[in-house]
Design an enzyme around this catalytic site. Structure first.
Site, mmCIF file in Angstrom:
data_model
loop_
_atom_site.group_PDB
_atom_site.id
_atom_site.type_symbol
_atom_site.label_atom_id
_atom_site.label_comp_id
_atom_site.label_asym_id
_atom_site.label_seq_id
_atom_site.Cartn_x
_atom_site.Cartn_y
_atom_site.Cartn_z
ATOM 1 N N ARG A 50 8.544 -5.028 -35.041
ATOM 2 C CA ARG A 50 9.902 -4.814 -35.332
ATOM 3 C C ARG A 50 9.983 -3.370 -36.060
ATOM 4 O O ARG A 50 10.995 -2.622 -36.031
ATOM 5 C CB ARG A 50 10.742 -5.698 -35.954
ATOM 6 C CG ARG A 50 12.084 -5.354 -36.358
ATOM 7 C CD ARG A 50 12.823 -6.444 -36.651
ATOM 8 N NE ARG A 50 12.246 -7.717 -37.278
ATOM 9 C CZ ARG A 50 11.977 -7.826 -38.495
ATOM 10 N NH1 ARG A 50 12.438 -6.909 -39.435
ATOM 11 N NH2 ARG A 50 11.363 -8.843 -39.312
ATOM 12 N N TYR A 103 34.312 4.971 -24.209
ATOM 13 C CA TYR A 103 33.574 3.539 -24.215
ATOM 14 C C TYR A 103 34.378 2.394 -24.969
ATOM 15 O O TYR A 103 34.211 2.315 -26.168
ATOM 16 C CB TYR A 103 32.169 3.595 -24.531
ATOM 17 C CG TYR A 103 31.480 2.405 -23.635
ATOM 18 C CD1 TYR A 103 31.466 1.867 -22.357
ATOM 19 C CD2 TYR A 103 30.755 1.289 -24.537
ATOM 20 C CE1 TYR A 103 30.764 0.812 -21.973
ATOM 21 C CE2 TYR A 103 30.265 0.384 -24.386
ATOM 22 C CZ TYR A 103 30.078 -0.149 -22.979
ATOM 23 O OH TYR A 103 29.719 -1.184 -22.356
ATOM 24 N N ASP A 171 28.164 10.742 -28.623
ATOM 25 C CA ASP A 171 27.704 9.984 -27.602
ATOM 26 C C ASP A 171 27.442 10.805 -26.390
ATOM 27 O O ASP A 171 28.348 11.180 -25.749
ATOM 28 C CB ASP A 171 28.770 8.785 -27.446
ATOM 29 C CG ASP A 171 28.312 7.650 -26.307
ATOM 30 O OD1 ASP A 171 27.432 8.132 -25.436
ATOM 31 O OD2 ASP A 171 28.588 6.530 -26.394
ATOM 32 N N LYS A 196 21.878 4.107 -18.405
ATOM 33 C CA LYS A 196 22.792 4.559 -17.255
ATOM 34 C C LYS A 196 21.598 5.845 -16.488
ATOM 35 O O LYS A 196 20.695 5.285 -16.227
ATOM 36 C CB LYS A 196 23.883 5.360 -17.776
ATOM 37 C CG LYS A 196 24.865 4.440 -18.932
ATOM 38 C CD LYS A 196 25.434 3.208 -18.301
ATOM 39 C CE LYS A 196 25.974 2.107 -19.013
ATOM 40 N NZ LYS A 196 26.886 2.850 -20.201
HETATM 41 C C1 LIG Z 1 27.395 2.080 -21.358
HETATM 42 C C2 LIG Z 1 27.835 2.876 -22.419
HETATM 43 C C3 LIG Z 1 27.552 2.350 -23.603
HETATM 44 C C4 LIG Z 1 26.940 1.508 -24.108
HETATM 45 O O1 LIG Z 1 25.397 1.200 -23.674
HETATM 46 P P1 LIG Z 1 24.770 -0.155 -23.396
HETATM 47 O O2 LIG Z 1 23.452 0.355 -22.893
HETATM 48 O O3 LIG Z 1 25.532 -0.770 -22.262
HETATM 49 O O4 LIG Z 1 24.943 -0.902 -24.581
HETATM 50 C C5 LIG Z 1 28.016 3.501 -24.893
HETATM 51 N N1 LIG Z 1 28.696 4.711 -24.581
HETATM 52 C C6 LIG Z 1 28.965 5.119 -23.299
HETATM 53 C C7 LIG Z 1 29.672 6.220 -23.156
HETATM 54 C C8 LIG Z 1 28.626 4.417 -21.975
HETATM 55 O O5 LIG Z 1 28.651 4.410 -20.913
#
Ligand SMILES: *Cc1c(COP(=O)(O)O)cnc(C)c1O
Length: 367
Positions: A50, A103, A171, A196
C-alpha cells in the site's frame, strides 16, 4: 528531459527504455507481493504494497514525464485521485470551487462529503470560474469540460488563483498530457482518470495525481497510504503497457474527432456541435493557445433522445458506452445520467477506426 521528442516517441520512451541485457524490454514484471524486510530494520521502499511497489514506480515515472511533473502518484481510479487531493486541500472552513459543467461525481463528492465537513462548496460553470476563484481557497477546473467541452483559460485562472493564494487543481482527463500540460500553464497539481484515453482499451479503471510541489505531493501520498485507494499491481502493469501506444491512439482519436465535428456541423439532423478544434467554436481561441491537440471528444445535440438511440442502432461502428477514450468510437446520451444537458445531447468519443469508414458510417446512420 525528452521535451524535443514528439508525443508518440515520448509515449514509447516513457514506458522505459533502459537497456539491461537479459532483462525484459518493457514493462517490468509484476511483483504483486508482500516484501521481505532488510534485517537492519532500515525502511526499504517496498515494505508493504500500500505504500509503494516497483510496478507503481515505473508507471509513476512515465506519467510524471508525460505531464512535465517532478512526480506522480497512481490511484485505483480517477475519483480516488481527485478525492485524495480534495481531502488534502479542502479542509473545514475553506472555500472550494468545483465545475458546474464538469464530471458530475466530483460535484456529488463535494456536496455530499466535503460540504458536510464544513467546506463551502461553490459550483461555477467554465465561463464564470475565474470570477468564482476570487473568493476561493481551492479551485478545481476541468478543461475541456466533460461533457460540454467548454474550455477554461488556464493561464488566466492560474493568475487569479495565485493572486489570492488559492490552489489550482486541474482535471486533465479529457485532454490527456498529450493534449495539454496544465502544470506548464500554472496549475499547482494535476488530477486525472487514466481509465479513458491514456490506458485507452476500455478494460481497466485507474487514476493519477501529478505535480512538482513536493510538500503537496507528499501530503497526497500520505493520504493514499492512510486511506488506501490504491491501484492494483496488475492494473499498473496494464496502464504502463498501454501508455506506449497512447501517442499513436490519441493522434488518431483527435483526427477522427475533428473529421466527425466537421461532418456533423453541416448535417441537417444536427442541432449543434461543440469541438474546440472547430474555428467557429466559442472555445477555439483559448484552446488553440493552450492545447497541443483538441482531444477525441465531440459534443453533439440531436433533436431528442430517440434520435440518439436511432443513431447508435443504425450505425455499424458506434457503441453505446458511458466511458470514453477507448479504441471503439462510442456514444453516451448524457441526460440519462442527470447531466444538465438537453435530452438529445450526446458525447461522442472518437476511436481509432479509419477516418473514412467512421465518417461514412456516422453520416449514413444519422440520416
Ligand atoms: C471519468 C472521469 C473521472 C473519474 O475517473 P474514474 O477513473 O472513472 O474514477 C474524473 N474526471 C473526468 C473528467 C472524467 O471523465
Amino acid at each position: 528531459m525528452d521535451g524535443t521528442y514528439g508525443d508518440s516517441t515520448r509515449s514509447v520512451k516513457a514506458v522505459g527504455s533502459e537497456s539491461i541485457p537479459g532483462q525484459p524490454v518493457a514493462p517490468v514484471p509484476i511483483p504483486a507481493s508482500t516484501f521481505h524486510l532488510s534485517p537492519d530494520e532500515a525502511e526499504g521502499l517496498d515494505s508493504y504494497g500500500r505504500s509503494s511497489n516497483p510496478s507503481w514506480r515505473q508507471l509513476e515515472a512515465a506519467l510524471a514525464e508525460l505531464e512535465g511533473a517532478a512526480t506522480a502518484l497512481t490511484f485505483g481510479s480517477g475519483m480516488a485521485a481527485i478525492t485524495s487531493v480534495l481531502r488534502v486541500l479542502a479542509k473545514p472552513g475553506t472555500t472550494l470551487v468545483v465545475p458546474a459543467d464538469g464530471y458530475y461525481q466530483v460535484r456529488r463528492y463535494a456536496a455530499e462529503y466535503l460540504a458536510a465537513q464544513g467546506v463551502t462548496v461553490i459550483e461555477a460553470g467554465t465561463a464564470e470560474i475565474c470570477e468564482a476563484a476570487q473568493g476561493a481557497d481551492v479551485v478545481l477546473a476541468e478543461t475541456p469540460a466533460n461533457p460540454g467541452l467548454d474550455v477554461v483559460d488556464l493561464h488566466r485562472l492560474a493568475m487569479t488563483c495565485r493572486g489570492r493564494r488559492a490552489t489550482l487543481v486541474v482535471d486533465n482527463t479529457t485532454a490527456t498530457p498529450l493534449g495539454q500540460q496544465p502544470l506548464s500553464l500554472g496549475a499547482d497539481i494535476v488530477v486525472a482518470s487514466a481509465t479513458k484515453s491514456l490506458a485507452g482499451h476500455s478494460d481497466l479503471v485507474a487514476g493519477y495525481v501529478a505535480g512538482s510541489q513536493l510538500e503537496l505531493m507528499a501530503a497526497v501520498e500520505s493520504d493514499r497510504l492512510l486511506s488506501g485507494p490504491i491501484l492494483g499491481a496488475f492494473e499498473a502493469w496494464l496502464v504502463l503497457r498501454s501508455l506506449g501506444s497512447a501517442g499513436l491512439r490519441f493522434e488518431r482519436q483527435c483526427q477522427n474527432a475533428h473529421a466527425l465535428a466537421v461532418m456533423l456541423r453541416g448535417h441537417p439532423a444536427v442541432v449543434s456541435v461543440r469541438y474546440p478544434g472547430l474555428p467557429e467554436d466559442p472555445a477555439h481561441e483559448v484552446a488553440s493557445a493552450q492545447m497541443k491537440r483538441f482531444g477525441g471528444l465531440v459534443a453533439v445535440e440531436l433533436a431528442d433522445a430517440d434520435a440518439v438511440h436511432g443513431l447508435v442502432e443504425r450505425s455499424e461502428l458506434l457503441i453505446a458506452s458511458t466511458s470514453f477514450g477507448g479504441i471503439h468510437t462510442s456514444v453516451d446520451r448524457r441526460a440519462r445520467w442527470g447531466d444538465p444537458v438537453p435530452a438529445g445531447f450526446a458525447r461522442i468519443s472518437a476511436g481509432i477506426e479509419d477516418t473514412d469508414d467512421l465518417l461514412f458510417d456516422v453520416e449514413q446512420a444519422l440520416t
